[in-house]
Design a protein around this motif. Structure first.
Motif, PDB file in Angstrom:
ATOM      1  N   ARG A   1      24.856   7.406  54.714  1.00 13.72           N
ATOM      2  CA  ARG A   1      25.916   6.950  55.541  1.00 13.72           C
ATOM      3  C   ARG A   1      27.114   6.561  54.581  1.00 13.72           C
ATOM      4  N   ASN A   2      26.752   6.230  53.266  1.00 10.02           N
ATOM      5  CA  ASN A   2      27.796   5.745  52.407  1.00 10.02           C
ATOM      6  C   ASN A   2      28.637   6.822  51.534  1.00 10.02           C
ATOM      7  N   CYS A   3      27.978   7.934  51.930  1.00  7.36           N
ATOM      8  CA  CYS A   3      28.453   9.257  50.875  1.00  7.36           C
ATOM      9  C   CYS A   3      29.777   9.462  50.733  1.00  7.36           C
ATOM     10  N   GLN A   4      30.733   9.142  52.016  1.00 10.45           N
ATOM     11  CA  GLN A   4      32.169   9.243  51.720  1.00 10.45           C
ATOM     12  C   GLN A   4      32.659   8.218  50.649  1.00 10.45           C
TER      13      GLN A   4
ATOM     14  N   LEU B   1      39.712  14.438  46.532  1.00 12.66           N
ATOM     15  CA  LEU B   1      39.678  13.699  48.047  1.00 12.66           C
ATOM     16  C   LEU B   1      39.313  14.809  49.084  1.00 12.66           C
ATOM     17  N   GLY B   2      38.601  14.049  50.423  1.00  9.89           N
ATOM     18  CA  GLY B   2      38.275  15.046  51.244  1.00  9.89           C
ATOM     19  C   GLY B   2      37.099  14.042  52.135  1.00  9.89           C
ATOM     20  N   GLU B   3      37.079  14.697  53.366  1.00 13.42           N
ATOM     21  CA  GLU B   3      36.047  14.197  54.153  1.00 13.42           C
ATOM     22  C   GLU B   3      34.692  14.643  54.175  1.00 13.42           C
ATOM     23  N   TYR B   4      33.633  13.736  53.720  1.00 14.74           N
ATOM     24  CA  TYR B   4      32.406  14.407  53.249  1.00 14.74           C
ATOM     25  C   TYR B   4      31.525  13.695  54.102  1.00 14.74           C
ATOM     26  N   SER B   5      30.512  14.570  54.925  1.00 16.08           N
ATOM     27  CA  SER B   5      29.735  13.881  55.533  1.00 16.08           C
ATOM     28  C   SER B   5      28.111  14.461  55.348  1.00 16.08           C
ATOM     29  N   ILE B   6      27.190  13.657  55.789  1.00 13.79           N
ATOM     30  CA  ILE B   6      25.747  14.334  55.783  1.00 13.79           C
ATOM     31  C   ILE B   6      25.204  14.347  56.916  1.00 13.79           C
ATOM     32  N   GLU B   7      24.495  15.556  57.739  1.00  7.66           N
ATOM     33  CA  GLU B   7      23.904  15.518  58.876  1.00  7.66           C
ATOM     34  C   GLU B   7      22.326  14.514  58.871  1.00  7.66           C
ATOM     35  N   ALA B   8      22.372  13.899  60.065  1.00  7.90           N
ATOM     36  CA  ALA B   8      21.319  12.777  59.935  1.00  7.90           C
ATOM     37  C   ALA B   8      19.966  13.690  60.480  1.00  7.90           C
ATOM     38  N   GLY B   9      18.916  13.454  60.117  1.00  7.40           N
ATOM     39  CA  GLY B   9      17.521  14.173  60.274  1.00  7.40           C
ATOM     40  C   GLY B   9      16.387  13.418  59.983  1.00  7.40           C
TER      41      GLY B   9
ATOM     42  N   LEU C   1      24.006  21.331  43.021  1.00 12.38           N
ATOM     43  CA  LEU C   1      23.793  20.479  44.150  1.00 12.38           C
ATOM     44  C   LEU C   1      22.477  20.928  44.950  1.00 12.38           C
ATOM     45  N   ARG C   2      21.575  20.440  45.224  1.00 13.91           N
ATOM     46  CA  ARG C   2      20.484  20.388  46.138  1.00 13.91           C
ATOM     47  C   ARG C   2      20.355  19.451  47.467  1.00 13.91           C
ATOM     48  N   SER C   3      20.017  20.092  48.503  1.00 15.38           N
ATOM     49  CA  SER C   3      20.006  19.233  49.735  1.00 15.38           C
ATOM     50  C   SER C   3      19.053  19.912  50.500  1.00 15.38           C
ATOM     51  N   LYS C   4      18.494  18.781  51.460  1.00 16.89           N
ATOM     52  CA  LYS C   4      17.415  19.280  52.665  1.00 16.89           C
ATOM     53  C   LYS C   4      17.931  18.935  53.820  1.00 16.89           C
ATOM     54  N   THR C   5      19.299  18.598  53.867  1.00 18.83           N
ATOM     55  CA  THR C   5      20.208  18.688  55.343  1.00 18.83           C
ATOM     56  C   THR C   5      21.537  19.092  55.179  1.00 18.83           C
ATOM     57  N   ARG C   6      21.900  19.504  56.269  1.00 25.49           N
ATOM     58  CA  ARG C   6      23.308  20.135  56.338  1.00 25.49           C
ATOM     59  C   ARG C   6      24.373  18.977  55.848  1.00 25.49           C
ATOM     60  N   LEU C   7      25.396  19.577  55.006  1.00 28.30           N
ATOM     61  CA  LEU C   7      26.499  18.862  54.435  1.00 28.30           C
ATOM     62  C   LEU C   7      27.955  19.390  54.950  1.00 28.30           C
ATOM     63  N   PHE C   8      28.684  18.365  55.115  1.00 27.02           N
ATOM     64  CA  PHE C   8      30.204  18.963  55.621  1.00 27.02           C
ATOM     65  C   PHE C   8      31.129  18.474  54.640  1.00 27.02           C
TER      66      PHE C   8
ATOM     67  N   THR D   1      44.650  23.997  48.446  1.00 28.62           N
ATOM     68  CA  THR D   1      44.992  24.816  49.631  1.00 28.62           C
ATOM     69  C   THR D   1      43.811  23.920  50.704  1.00 28.62           C
ATOM     70  N   PRO D   2      44.171  23.835  51.968  1.00 22.11           N
ATOM     71  CA  PRO D   2      43.178  23.099  52.754  1.00 22.11           C
ATOM     72  C   PRO D   2      41.944  24.072  53.238  1.00 22.11           C
ATOM     73  N   PHE D   3      40.909  23.360  53.248  1.00 21.44           N
ATOM     74  CA  PHE D   3      40.059  24.294  53.554  1.00 21.44           C
ATOM     75  C   PHE D   3      38.553  23.308  53.884  1.00 21.44           C
ATOM     76  N   SER D   4      37.706  23.883  54.647  1.00 24.39           N
ATOM     77  CA  SER D   4      36.289  22.904  54.958  1.00 24.39           C
ATOM     78  C   SER D   4      35.201  23.892  54.602  1.00 24.39           C
ATOM     79  N   ILE D   5      33.988  23.097  54.336  1.00 21.60           N
ATOM     80  CA  ILE D   5      32.875  23.748  53.912  1.00 21.60           C
ATOM     81  C   ILE D   5      31.781  23.153  54.813  1.00 21.60           C
ATOM     82  N   GLU D   6      30.715  24.085  55.023  1.00 17.79           N
ATOM     83  CA  GLU D   6      29.667  23.496  55.762  1.00 17.79           C
ATOM     84  C   GLU D   6      28.411  24.235  54.934  1.00 17.79           C
ATOM     85  N   CYS D   7      27.615  23.420  54.420  1.00 18.44           N
ATOM     86  CA  CYS D   7      26.568  23.709  53.353  1.00 18.44           C
ATOM     87  C   CYS D   7      24.937  23.564  54.487  1.00 18.44           C
ATOM     88  N   GLN D   8      24.693  25.053  54.615  1.00 17.53           N
ATOM     89  CA  GLN D   8      23.352  25.201  55.610  1.00 17.53           C
ATOM     90  C   GLN D   8      22.359  25.440  54.958  1.00 17.53           C
TER      91      GLN D   8
END
Length: 341
Positions: A14-17, A30-38, A58-65, A114-121
């Motif tokens: 929850r402190n990832c931001q 800078l940006g808005e960073y969040s990690i999906e709960a699971g 970067l390695r993850s076992k859940t979705r990142l935004f 430039t503005p953009f958003s990313i979802e890591c699935q």
């Protein structure tokens, strides 16, 4: 030597931001960073710095935004380009001219100006991995003078991409045997090889309509706030900066009512959570609250209507490696259509 840029689990995600930019708050932008709960949260980024460039795995076992807006751009004025090699899962990039989905084996470019958003699935095994290089835009122009936009995506299976990735991987995994000057020369070589491949494959990304882009924003908002029991047409519309009437229009175009979509997402998340956990890990009632239900009883009723068994029965079914993804498609329970209006 590599260093850990960040590592998040169920204790600190929850402190990832506040810490995704590293201990000195200087990496990325800078940006808005969040990690999906699971049921499993394991996110780790390791970094190797060479001159003004950073190579990150970067390695993850859940979705990142992640989302970068004009406000972030005005605040930090960072102008870097990120070259992404997708190793596992998918990288979904929304930008000013459309949307692209890069799968394992693809190459993507994003630009901080430039503005953009990313979802890591994650993939079917619940894993996501990307290998990327962050380089100042002015440095990259020495190799790629043409203006390649955010969202440029091609297969990275071509010979040039494979060679460049191997060079960058060798630099990343070097245990200190290479001199700094040698590492910089190798990065320059990798960028030169990439330049040839990009020049050949560069093309304008496929455009999306405005309504497609707005719907993408809405879907992302719903996913991020799915555990909020007060989620409704009104809250989503307000959060996305559109009217409730326009939101209803978007879902009419999509072909799925708002309530149906939300219940489907919540029950699917719950089924995956139950399939991958044991009673001692998390209780059924806690799963219910985590996915946005106001009561465990309501959750159990809807779950049984959909899966023909209670959540406890579902959890006890032997799967032999199979997941909830193999179960029948969601069917909207009768009488629930207006529950989220």
């Amino acid at each position: 030597m590599t260093e850990t840029l960040f590592a998040f689990d169920e204790r600190n995600y929850r402190n990832c931001q506040n810490s995704f930019r590293g201990a000195r708050n200087q990496e990325y932008y800078l940006g808005e960073y969040s990690i999906e709960a699971g049921s499993v949260i394991d996110v780790r980024a390791d970094k190797k710095a060479v001159g003004s460039c950073s190579i990150i795995r970067l390695r993850s076992k859940t979705r990142l935004f992640f989302k970068r807006t004009w406000a972030h751009i005005r605040e930090d004025a960072t102008d870097v380009t990120v070259l992404w090699f997708v190793k596992r899962g998918r990288l979904c990039v929304s930008h000013q001219t459309g949307h692209c989905v890069a799968r394992a084996g693809d190459f993507v470019i994003t630009k901080s100006a430039t503005p953009f958003s990313i979802e890591c699935q994650t993939d079917d095994d619940g894993l996501h991995e990307v290998f990327h290089v962050i380089i100042p835009a002015h440095s990259l122009r020495r190799f790629i003078p043409q203006d390649v936009s955010t969202g440029f995506s091609v297969s990275a299976r071509g010979r040039e991409f494979v060679i460049a990735e191997h060079i960058l991987t060798d630099i990343f995994e070097d245990a200190g045997e290479l001199a700094e000057h040698s590492s910089q020369l190798l990065i320059d070589s990798a960028l030169s090889v990439l330049s040839d491949a990009i020049k050949r494959d560069a093309a304008c990304p496929v455009r999306q309509t405005i309504s497609d882009q707005r719907l993408q924003d809405v879907m992302r908002y719903i996913d991020i706030h799915l555990s909020d029991p007060t989620l409704s047409v009104a809250t989503v519309a307000k959060g996305c900066g559109i009217s409730a009437r326009y939101l209803s229009f978007l879902f009419k175009v999509h072909g799925t009512p708002f309530s149906t979509l939300v219940w489907e997402k919540r029950l699917k998340m719950a089924s995956l959570w139950l399939a991958s956990s044991k009673p001692g890990d998390i209780s059924v009632s806690k799963v219910a609250y985590k996915v946005g239900f106001k009561s465990a009883a309501h959750f159990s009723r809807m779950f049984k209507r959909n899966f023909n068994m209670s959540p406890r029965e579902y959890r006890s079914v032997p799967r032999n490696g199979a997941s909830a993804k193999t179960l029948p498609a969601y069917q909207m329970p009768a009488g629930s259509e207006t529950a989220l209006q």
